[in-house]
Design an enzyme around this catalytic site. Structure first.
Site, PDB file in Angstrom:
ATOM      1  N   LYS A  55      29.256  49.738  49.122  1.00  0.00           N
ATOM      2  CA  LYS A  55      29.264  49.577  47.788  1.00  0.00           C
ATOM      3  C   LYS A  55      29.222  51.156  47.060  1.00  0.00           C
ATOM      4  O   LYS A  55      28.960  51.890  47.571  1.00  0.00           O
ATOM      5  CB  LYS A  55      27.859  48.760  47.318  1.00  0.00           C
ATOM      6  CG  LYS A  55      28.010  47.433  47.765  1.00  0.00           C
ATOM      7  CD  LYS A  55      29.090  46.661  47.031  1.00  0.00           C
ATOM      8  CE  LYS A  55      28.938  45.004  47.356  1.00  0.00           C
ATOM      9  NZ  LYS A  55      29.203  44.631  48.428  1.00  0.00           N
TER      10      LYS A  55
HETATM   11  C1  LIG Z   1      30.728  39.651  44.933  1.00  0.00           C
HETATM   12  C2  LIG Z   1      29.625  39.642  45.915  1.00  0.00           C
HETATM   13  N1  LIG Z   1      28.518  38.952  45.801  1.00  0.00           N
HETATM   14  C3  LIG Z   1      27.601  38.944  46.584  1.00  0.00           C
HETATM   15  C4  LIG Z   1      27.313  39.897  47.533  1.00  0.00           C
HETATM   16  C5  LIG Z   1      26.139  40.170  48.427  1.00  0.00           C
HETATM   17  O1  LIG Z   1      25.636  40.962  48.737  1.00  0.00           O
HETATM   18  P1  LIG Z   1      24.891  41.422  49.957  1.00  0.00           P
HETATM   19  O2  LIG Z   1      25.929  41.939  51.028  1.00  0.00           O
HETATM   20  O3  LIG Z   1      24.208  42.780  49.612  1.00  0.00           O
HETATM   21  O4  LIG Z   1      23.916  40.438  50.243  1.00  0.00           O
HETATM   22  C6  LIG Z   1      28.656  40.705  47.651  1.00  0.00           C
HETATM   23  C7  LIG Z   1      28.582  41.939  48.504  1.00  0.00           C
HETATM   24  O5  LIG Z   1      28.927  41.861  49.821  1.00  0.00           O
HETATM   25  C8  LIG Z   1      29.687  40.687  46.920  1.00  0.00           C
HETATM   26  O6  LIG Z   1      30.677  41.225  47.098  1.00  0.00           O
END
Ligand SMILES: Cc1ncc(COP(=O)(O)O)c(C=O)c1O
Length: 383
Positions: free
Chosen positions: A195
């Protein structure tokens, strides 16, 4: 501290021959110093850096409040609970997303009801969302896909509670000039290793509502209110805490977020120039109407008729990593089997998903690396 390769995720290269990583965090001395200070302090979790990171983040996106959590997914779960999503409810959302957004709805035994996307922005189409609303709909869950703002004014006109999935959108600006995350609805950011800002794993929920923050802070910590004693819990909660070590990483990166975002925007501009001659290739939509993208990934749609998976393989043979990104959620086997989804339900999403690949993208990418990727893609598509 040397920039480390991300080791495992949906956005990492399959091939060891890859000369250019697909994604790479930028970690420096500031991170090292802040993490060491936490280690020396002995306050590894629920220490002072949690509040410091939350306050700095809230200020950065012009939000009233922010709550740090262990991942973007955990943040989506708590945000959906905070707007009242519960057993049997429906949440209207996009099938063109990372699967976590729809999964978070399922955690509460609610149903993600998909609606098709806008072919230009690739975000939830407000007209399609309106058509998907039923008497069981309790919330909308738009995703700011690839860091481009969803059409919030049109979605807000539907008059339902909204949770914004801003996991990919740190640094983006809504059409009215405000930063993503500062609109008042719970907005959820993700800090996974690929990110714009990373704490390894982590996330943040912003909100204008102090009561929403209080509920989230309690539920991330096993249902304990701040004024309650040790091992006293007055509601169901989870362990969705973010450690002070992670907050230290987040604070160090927040300080140079502008620089990191500018690096991504620079690479995106290089890609636009380098890929422009490739006929039929669709590039990320240009910014319009005041919307500003917070660059996260560089995803292109291949010309129709070109095999996406073959292209990914052929690029890999030229030592260029790429990934299909995103596959449509409703066509994943779990969603097909559980909800009976089939091809043809969301034609815009399906067309885009079948042609989308993520190219290598990180702030420190050089012009020659971008040119190497563009030349490889041109060569593969010319075959
Ligand atoms: C659009 C979207 N929603 C949710 C997530 C979930 O985040 P995490 O991987 O930090 O749980 C991500 C990231 O990977 C994402 O790109």
């Amino acid at each position: 501290m040397a920039a480390a390769d991300v080791t495992d995720t949906e956005l990492m290269p399959d091939t060891e021959r890859a000369s250019i990583p697909l994604a790479q965090p930028v970690l420096g001395v500031a991170e090292e110093e802040r993490v060491l200070a936490v280690l020396r302090s002995g306050r590894l979790s629920l220490g002072p850096l949690l509040r410091e990171f939350e306050q700095a983040f809230a200020a950065r996106v012009s939000a009233g409040h922010a709550s740090a959590v262990s991942s973007g997914t955990a943040g989506l779960h708590l945000a959906l609970r905070a707007v009242g999503v519960a057993d049997g409810d429906e949440v209207v959302t996009s099938p063109f997303s990372f699967v976590a957004s729809a999964n978070a709805v399922l955690y509460e035994r609610a149903r993600p009801v998909f609606a098709d996307i806008d072919p230009v922005t690739l975000n939830l189409d407000p007209g399609a969302a309106a058509a998907a609303v039923t008497e069981r709909t309790v919330a909308l869950l738009p995703i700011h896909v690839f860091g481009y703002p969803a059409d919030m004014p049109a979605l807000e006109r539907l008059g339902l509670p909204i949770v914004e999935d801003a996991c990919e959108a740190l640094g983006a600006i809504y059409a009215d000039g405000g930063p993503i995350g500062g609109r008042g609805h719970p907005a959820v950011f993700g800090f996974y290793a690929n990110k714009q800002l990373t704490t390894g794993e982590g996330g943040m929920i912003t909100t204008a509502d102090a009561a929403v923050k209080a509920q989230i802070d309690s539920e991330r910590n096993q249902g304990r209110a701040p004024d309650m004693g040790w091992l006293d819990h007055d509601r169901l909660g989870f362990n969705y805490r973010l450690s002070d070590i992670a907050c230290a990483l987040g604070l160090a990166q927040l300080e140079r977020l502008d620089e990191m975002l500018a690096g991504r925007a620079r690479v995106a501009a290089l890609y636009r120039h380098a890929l422009a001659p490739i006929e039929g290739l669709e590039l990320p939509c240009p910014e319009s109407g005041g919307n500003r993208r917070g660059w996260f990934v560089f995803v292109v749609q291949l010309p129709r008729g070109v095999g996406r998976d073959d292209t990914v393989l052929a690029l890999g043979e030229l030592a260029i990593p790429s990934k299909p990104y995103f596959p449509a959620i409703h066509l994943m086997s779990y969603y097909r089997e559980r909800f009976g989804h089939r091809e043809g339900e969301f034609p815009v999403c399906e067309d885009i998903a079948a042609r989308s690949i993520a190219l290598p993208f990180f702030p420190q990418m050089s012009e020659s690396q971008v040119e190497q990727v563009a030349a490889a893609l041109a060569e593969v598509l010319a075959r």
